[in-house]
Design an enzyme around this catalytic site. Structure first.
Site, PDB file in Angstrom:
ATOM      1  N   CYS B  10     -18.174 -63.957 -53.534  1.00 56.15           N
ATOM      2  CA  CYS B  10     -18.624 -65.061 -52.688  1.00 56.15           C
ATOM      3  C   CYS B  10     -18.726 -66.334 -53.543  1.00 56.15           C
ATOM      4  O   CYS B  10     -18.727 -66.247 -54.767  1.00 56.15           O
ATOM      5  CB  CYS B  10     -19.978 -64.721 -52.064  1.00 56.15           C
ATOM      6  SG  CYS B  10     -21.196 -64.155 -53.257  1.00 56.15           S
ATOM      7  N   CYS B  13     -21.198 -66.358 -56.394  1.00 59.89           N
ATOM      8  CA  CYS B  13     -20.858 -65.525 -57.551  1.00 59.89           C
ATOM      9  C   CYS B  13     -19.875 -66.271 -58.465  1.00 59.89           C
ATOM     10  O   CYS B  13     -19.971 -66.183 -59.687  1.00 59.89           O
ATOM     11  CB  CYS B  13     -20.232 -64.219 -57.112  1.00 59.89           C
ATOM     12  SG  CYS B  13     -21.028 -63.463 -55.689  1.00 59.89           S
TER      13      CYS B  13
END
Lengths: 318, 78
Positions: B10, B13
């Site tokens: 995502c 991250c």
């Protein structure tokens, strides 16, 4: 206390800009200024407070807390913890695995997964700011009810075999995440507010602008004619319309606020908002890594039906 | 030193991974940075909220998008 934002909008629209009260343009502009200042103030302050509370409930701790509780107590606690535990849809899978591995029943895990996105602090702040504490409270309680009921139903169906097989083989390690001190918590909360505002400010502005147009320009009884309490299909229609709108949860509530002023009944409104926040296509794609399609279909169907029933219930009793 | 960044990919991250690299560069530490994206592997490390950071096999952060300065502080401690 929230009166100050009405006064601010009065000052800007009627005094500084010198617009006549009661016209389409002044009504729309007043609505926009009042709501944007109020919502951003509330988002910043309340999300900060919620983030501080959240810092005490990391999911790594939540799962230890839920394991081995009485099943109905576990459903209630699970839904409540869903509200306060930090959750983003990309964490849904590790979280699911962690819960199941700790021996938390599948249904209880779903109560958490349903409550967490549906009864989130953004939705609650927007509801509190625009509709007042009563509607925000009703949303909180019915949201928890939906999470608990749908979780219990999923649990009763014994669908464990529709969880991806590899999930049962994973052994979750003990992360031993360090306890935060107060300066960590304040930093965490500040960062959290910044993250959220950066992510949703555009949706909020667009939503309030659209709501302001509806407020100023749509005739008062427009919705009563099409989606009023006499139309038995309004609730399921609102729910089906709401499911694909997930990414705009922050933007949809101001529009819904304006629609409710124009005669959309409370039950239909609640059902629509719950459909927007609880079910989303991207989340289903992510969850498909740990759930087989039968279980995803059951999850979507059960949550949708529960939300429709809540919509009818509130239209009936109000 | 071996650093693992845990996250299924995502945006948060990815930002964390680049913050980790930036922190290492600023401190002049030569460390191996590995991105762990497989969910089973993330859960096996005990992290249930992503993104997470593991330094030499020990989880030092979970569920937080740490800034470069915060990561530098963590690196100095370990």
């Amino acid at each position: 206390m929230l009166k100050i934002f009405t006064l601010l909008a009065d000052l800007v629209v009627y005094s500084w800009l010198g617009l006549e009260p009661g016209t389409h343009i002044s009504e729309s502009l007043h609505f926009f200024i009042e709501d944007t200042t109020k919502i951003f103030f509330l988002l910043a302050t309340i999300i900060f407070a919620v983030a501080i509370v959240r810092s005490f409930f990391p999911p790594e701790r939540t799962r230890k807390f839920l394991a081995g509780k009485n099943i109905y107590v576990a459903h209630l606690l699970s839904a409540l913890l869903g509200v306060v535990t930090p959750f983003c849809s990309c964490s849904a899978c590790p979280l699911f695995i962690g819960f199941v591995e700790a021996g938390i029943p599948l249904g209880v895990t779903f109560s958490f997964l349903i409550a967490s996105p549906m009864v989130n602090e953004i939705a609650l702040v927007m509801l509190f700011g625009l509709f007042g504490w009563k509607i925000a409270g009703i949303y909180l309680i019915t949201g928890l009810m939906v999470a608990i009921i749908a979780g219990i139903v999923i649990g009763k169906l014994h669908m464990e075999r529709y969880v991806a097989d590899y999930v049962w083989e994973i052994r979750v390690g003990d992360a031993g995440v360090q306890e935060m001190d107060w300066s960590d918590r304040i930093n965490y909360a500040k960062g959290y507010v910044k993250d959220i505002i950066a992510k949703i400010w555009l949706y909020v502005l667009a939503g309030i602008a659209a709501g302001a147009l509806v407020h100023g320009y749509v005739p008062q009884d427009f919705l009563l004619r099409y989606a009023g309490p006499d139309n038995p299909f309004a609730v399921p229609f609102a729910v089906v319309l709401g499911v694909p709108l997930y990414s705009n949860a922050a933007g949809i509530i101001p529009i819904v606020h304006a629609l409710m002023e124009k005669g959309l009944p409370l039950g239909t409104t609640l059902a629509f908002m719950m459909a927007v926040t609880s079910l989303s296509f991207p989340e289903m794609v992510i969850l498909s890594q740990v759930l087989k399609k039968e279980l995803i279909a059951a999850f979507v169907a059960i949550v949708t039906l529960t939300i429709i029933m809540v919509g009818y219930l509130f239209n009936f009793i109000m | 030193m071996k650093i693992e960044v845990l996250g299924p990919g995502c945006p948060r991250c990815q930002t964390l991974e680049s913050n980790v690299k930036e922190a290492l560069e600023q401190l002049g530490i030569d460390a191996e940075v590995e991105k762990i994206t497989e969910i089973g592997q993330i859960a096996a490390r005990g992290v249930l909220s992503t993104p997470g950071i593991v330094i030499d096999g020990k989880v030092v952060s979970a569920g937080k998008l740490l800034s470069v300065d915060e990561i530098k502080a963590l690196l100095k401690k370990s």
